[in-house]
Design a protein around this motif. Structure first.
Motif, PDB file in Angstrom:
ATOM      1  N   UNK A  37      13.690 -20.520  15.578  1.00 24.38           N
ATOM      2  CA  UNK A  37      15.142 -20.751  14.961  1.00 24.38           C
ATOM      3  C   UNK A  37      14.966 -21.927  14.218  1.00 24.38           C
ATOM      4  N   UNK A  38      14.145 -22.908  14.283  1.00 23.29           N
ATOM      5  CA  UNK A  38      14.179 -24.070  13.380  1.00 23.29           C
ATOM      6  C   UNK A  38      14.089 -23.654  11.985  1.00 23.29           C
ATOM      7  N   UNK A  65      17.718 -22.630  11.099  1.00 23.66           N
ATOM      8  CA  UNK A  65      18.451 -23.785  10.989  1.00 23.66           C
ATOM      9  C   UNK A  65      18.291 -24.262   9.962  1.00 23.66           C
ATOM     10  N   UNK A  66      16.977 -24.670   9.196  1.00 22.23           N
ATOM     11  CA  UNK A  66      16.889 -25.280   8.060  1.00 22.23           C
ATOM     12  C   UNK A  66      17.409 -24.476   6.775  1.00 22.23           C
ATOM     13  N   UNK A  67      17.450 -23.094   6.635  1.00 24.54           N
ATOM     14  CA  UNK A  67      18.141 -22.053   5.736  1.00 24.54           C
ATOM     15  C   UNK A  67      19.567 -22.413   5.768  1.00 24.54           C
ATOM     16  N   UNK A  68      20.106 -22.457   7.030  1.00 26.60           N
ATOM     17  CA  UNK A  68      21.559 -22.548   7.163  1.00 26.60           C
ATOM     18  C   UNK A  68      22.109 -23.897   6.370  1.00 26.60           C
ATOM     19  N   UNK A  71      22.988 -14.357   6.432  1.00 32.82           N
ATOM     20  CA  UNK A  71      21.441 -14.464   6.720  1.00 32.82           C
ATOM     21  C   UNK A  71      21.347 -13.218   7.583  1.00 32.82           C
ATOM     22  N   UNK A  72      20.289 -12.441   7.290  1.00 32.23           N
ATOM     23  CA  UNK A  72      19.773 -11.353   8.102  1.00 32.23           C
ATOM     24  C   UNK A  72      18.158 -11.829   8.345  1.00 32.23           C
ATOM     25  N   UNK A  73      18.027 -11.758   9.663  1.00 36.39           N
ATOM     26  CA  UNK A  73      16.679 -12.146  10.273  1.00 36.39           C
ATOM     27  C   UNK A  73      15.737 -10.959  10.254  1.00 36.39           C
ATOM     28  N   UNK A  74      14.390 -10.976  10.024  1.00 34.88           N
ATOM     29  CA  UNK A  74      13.569  -9.918  10.192  1.00 34.88           C
ATOM     30  C   UNK A  74      12.721 -10.333  11.194  1.00 34.88           C
ATOM     31  N   UNK A  75      12.735  -9.569  12.241  1.00 36.86           N
ATOM     32  CA  UNK A  75      11.657  -9.557  13.399  1.00 36.86           C
ATOM     33  C   UNK A  75      10.562  -8.510  13.628  1.00 36.86           C
ATOM     34  N   UNK A  76       9.788  -8.878  14.700  1.00 35.68           N
ATOM     35  CA  UNK A  76       8.845  -7.758  15.095  1.00 35.68           C
ATOM     36  C   UNK A  76       9.680  -7.006  16.204  1.00 35.68           C
ATOM     37  N   UNK A 104      16.166 -12.038  17.925  1.00 35.71           N
ATOM     38  CA  UNK A 104      16.876 -11.610  16.960  1.00 35.71           C
ATOM     39  C   UNK A 104      18.381 -12.019  17.505  1.00 35.71           C
ATOM     40  N   UNK A 105      18.635 -11.472  18.734  1.00 34.99           N
ATOM     41  CA  UNK A 105      20.095 -11.896  19.326  1.00 34.99           C
ATOM     42  C   UNK A 105      20.151 -13.335  19.420  1.00 34.99           C
ATOM     43  N   UNK A 106      19.259 -14.280  19.640  1.00 36.25           N
ATOM     44  CA  UNK A 106      19.382 -15.820  19.276  1.00 36.25           C
ATOM     45  C   UNK A 106      19.528 -16.274  18.111  1.00 36.25           C
ATOM     46  N   UNK A 107      18.922 -15.467  17.314  1.00 34.48           N
ATOM     47  CA  UNK A 107      19.155 -15.883  15.730  1.00 34.48           C
ATOM     48  C   UNK A 107      20.771 -15.796  15.269  1.00 34.48           C
ATOM     49  N   UNK A 108      21.374 -14.632  15.889  1.00 34.49           N
ATOM     50  CA  UNK A 108      22.721 -14.305  15.492  1.00 34.49           C
ATOM     51  C   UNK A 108      23.457 -15.384  16.413  1.00 34.49           C
ATOM     52  N   UNK A 109      23.229 -15.522  17.393  1.00 35.20           N
ATOM     53  CA  UNK A 109      23.948 -16.584  18.146  1.00 35.20           C
ATOM     54  C   UNK A 109      23.963 -18.021  17.457  1.00 35.20           C
ATOM     55  N   UNK A 110      22.719 -18.220  16.600  1.00 42.66           N
ATOM     56  CA  UNK A 110      22.751 -19.429  16.131  1.00 42.66           C
ATOM     57  C   UNK A 110      23.176 -19.555  14.706  1.00 42.66           C
ATOM     58  N   UNK A 111      23.762 -18.390  14.135  1.00 43.87           N
ATOM     59  CA  UNK A 111      24.418 -18.427  12.960  1.00 43.87           C
ATOM     60  C   UNK A 111      24.035 -17.349  12.000  1.00 43.87           C
TER      61      UNK A 111
END
Length: 423
Positions: free
Chosen positions: A103-104, A107-110, A118-123, A130-137
């Motif tokens: 998530x760091x 955070x930096x990209x945001x 921002x759409x996060x690409x995960x394994x 992924x859900x934590x990333x959505x919660x983080x922004x």
């Protein structure tokens, strides 16, 4: 570019990669309408694996979206793109970029691109991340192993649209906050006159200058004391914005309190300066103001001018400019006051018209000429036969019209029309 190898693609790091339109959609497809409304999207792909970058690009080409794609490998490269160029509409972000993890990275990209979706690409096994990333922004997340054109296209479209909605809601909330602040400041700067004598006619008007999201520092007040005297003040704090408006509110409230406590004339202005210096410390702010005291039994107005413009004397069929002697504005030279009370004749049927400098400082031609007080006097004389309300409104309307071709009023305008009715 579909036939290029991964190694060929790796040589294009950071360049704008062309994309081909996808297969045509049926005319009634709702998604097609959504894409058309979005238009061409700038997408930044932050991915350190060339193979995954190729997969994302190829999948994007089949989504039907109009996309301009940039690809960078590292967080540092992403920062260079996001902080020096236009903010992309969407960032496709891998959370695992070498030493930069989790998530760091998000955070930096945001921080670099708060306006981007921002759409996060995960394994495949990283749904919790992924859900934590959505919660983080982040707006959404996708597993790389499940990338399909429809799924990726939908994620990008919805992410951009959700971000646009969020920004619109934030802008609306900010505007509502500004409106509420304006209302609060207006109550402090522009109070309802506190007068019970039915013989006194009071007309008060205020117009904001152009491009001011908040009220400026113009203020006025009118109050009647127990001895039957009527006191008025009009003032203008140098500058604009919350600090000027707050100082204007403080001085206006203090002026009313001092008047009700029995202070009059130059001593009252001196107290206001002491208060202002105490409140502002070493800030180089100053205030121009005019105070007036009227008696229902005397045909004079007692006036103190502190750096403020003169005023008009208005009677049916007559308008004159009055500029009794004055001294420096409040706070211009602390301790060097020199304020004196002047008596100005106020014959029956006449009224004082006090105003701030925004009423005559608007630009009126292409060469930068200003209306000035002589031009204001000409405007006022055109309406000299009008009743007080119509007189004030007509003067302000003509001044606004004269400056409208050059951007409108440069400064806030406050006007007070005060006089004893002869009936």
């Amino acid at each position: 570019m579909r036939g290029a190898s991964v190694s060929d693609r790796a040589e294009l790091t950071g360049s704008r990669l062309p994309t081909q339109p996808g297969p045509p959609r049926p005319p009634g497809d709702a998604a097609e309408g959504t894409v058309a409304r979005l238009g061409r999207l700038d997408v930044l792909l932050v991915e350190d694996d060339p193979g995954d970058a190729l997969l994302v690009e190829d999948t994007l080409e089949d989504t039907g979206l109009e996309v301009s794609l940039r690809w960078v490998r590292t967080l540092a490269e992403a920062g260079a793109r996001l902080t020096t160029g236009p903010v992309p509409d969407c960032v496709l972000l891998d959370l695992h970029l070498g030493a930069e993890q989790g998530l760091k990275v998000l955070d930096q990209v945001l921080q670099w691109a708060p306006g981007a979706a921002v759409v996060v690409l995960t394994g495949l096994s990283e749904s919790q991340a992924g859900m934590a990333a959505v919660a983080a922004g982040a707006q959404d997340y996708l597993a790389k192993a499940q990338l399909e054109p429809d799924r990726l296209g939908r994620a990008v479209r919805y992410a951009v649209q959700r971000r646009q909605v969020q920004q619109a809601v934030a802008a609306l909330q900010a505007e509502q906050m500004r409106a509420a602040e304006n209302a609060r400041l207006e109550r402090g700067l522009l109070p309802v006159p506190r007068v019970t004598n039915p013989r006194l006619g009071v007309v008060a008007r205020y117009r904001p200058g152009r491009a001011h999201s908040l009220l400026g520092g113009d203020f006025y007040d009118v109050v009647e004391t127990a001895d039957g005297l009527v006191h008025a003040v009009i003032g203008d704090v140098a500058g604009h914005g919350p600090a000027s408006a707050a100082l204007g509110v403080s001085l206006r409230v203090a002026w009313r309190a001092f008047v009700l406590a029995g202070m009059r004339g130059p001593q009252l202005v001196e107290l206001l300066e002491e208060l202002m210096i105490g409140e502002q410390g070493h800030d180089e702010m100053f205030v121009t103001l005019t105070t007036v005291t009227l008696s229902p039994d005397e045909p004079v107005a007692r006036v103190v001018r502190a750096g403020h413009p003169g005023f008009l004397l208005h009677a049916p069929g007559e308008v004159r400019l009055m500029e009794p002697p004055g001294a420096l504005g409040v706070g211009m030279a602390p301790g060097l006051d020199g304020w004196r009370e002047q008596q100005v004749p106020l014959p029956p049927g006449h009224a004082l018209v006090l105003f701030t400098d925004g009423l005559f400082e608007g630009q009126i031609d292409d060469d930068g000429a200003r209306l000035d007080v002589t031009g204001l006097l000409d405007v006022a004389r055109r309406h000299r036969h009008r009743a007080p309300d119509d007189f004030v409104d007509s003067v302000i309307t003509d001044v606004e019209a004269a400056s409208l071709r050059h951007g409108g009023l440069d400064d806030d305008v406050a006007v007070l029309h005060l006089g004893w009715n002869t009936r």
